[in-house]
Design an enzyme around this catalytic site. Structure first.
Site, PDB file in Angstrom:
ATOM      1  N   LEU A   1       0.635  -1.241   0.026  1.00  0.00           N
ATOM      2  CA  LEU A   1      -0.027  -0.063  -0.026  1.00  0.00           C
ATOM      3  C   LEU A   1       0.725   1.426  -0.155  1.00  0.00           C
ATOM      4  CD1 LEU A   1      -3.074   0.837   0.489  1.00  0.00           C
ATOM      5  CD2 LEU A   1      -2.185   1.293   3.012  1.00  0.00           C
ATOM      6  N   HIS A   2       0.481   2.269  -0.862  1.00  0.00           N
ATOM      7  CA  HIS A   2       1.070   3.689  -0.483  1.00  0.00           C
ATOM      8  C   HIS A   2       0.058   4.857  -1.118  1.00  0.00           C
ATOM      9  CE1 HIS A   2       1.716   1.753  -4.539  1.00  0.00           C
ATOM     10  NE2 HIS A   2       1.924   2.752  -5.089  1.00  0.00           N
TER      11      HIS A   2
END
Ligand SMILES: [Zn+2]
Length: 165
Positions: free
Chosen positions: A107-108
């Protein structure tokens, strides 16, 4: 310090940032997340807020990670506004390939400064992604702002803690 309680893959670009020579793009490190410049930016100042743990979804985040990722996203908004004075900002998360995620399982949060009329410019440079400013200059501009924001926040928290005693 990264991935203390989650699986960590050695070929994940977000899991290997603590390796030697990978620090140049890092703008600030929190306790459970960090901020890094995108190596292939869509615009000057394109950065990402990333949890240390190798997790793919918001559903997998701890309360600590949720709080710190949002806190650093807020700092990123302030830092980009100060450094680049953009007319707009895209802030977003792409989950899964059809949604446009480049790194699928870590995730980012993307932050991309935007200017009126930059869409054509971005389309034109999409293939080569040559930008007027190099990443070292971007880092030099942004890093001190993140450091100052962390210091200010620490001081503010200390004041609040004092009042509670
Ligand atoms: Zn990872």
């Amino acid at each position: 310090m990264t991935g203390a309680s989650g699986p960590k893959t050695t070929d994940c670009i977000f899991c290997t940032t603590s390796e030697p020579g990978r620090d140049e793009l890092i703008l600030v490190r929190g306790r459970v997340s960090y901020v890094i410049l995108n190596l292939y930016p869509y615009n000057n100042g394109h950065l990402m807020v990333v949890p240390n743990r190798h997790i793919a979804t918001l559903a997998s985040m701890t309360a600590d990670e949720q709080a710190e990722v949002m806190r650093l996203t807020r700092h990123a908004e302030i830092a980009l506004t100060e450094a680049y004075a953009p007319q707009g900002l895209n802030i977003g998360i792409n989950l899964g390939k059809p949604a446009g995620a480049g790194v699928l399982d870590h995730l980012h949060v993307h932050l991309v400064p935007r200017w009126n009329g930059d869409t054509n410019f971005m389309t034109a440079i999409a293939e080569t992604r040559v930008l007027p400013e190099d990443l070292k200059s971007s880092a030099a501009k942004l890093r001190p702002i993140f450091e100052r924001l962390s210091r200010e926040e620490d001081a503010e928290n200390a004041k609040i803690a004092e009042k509670k005693i």
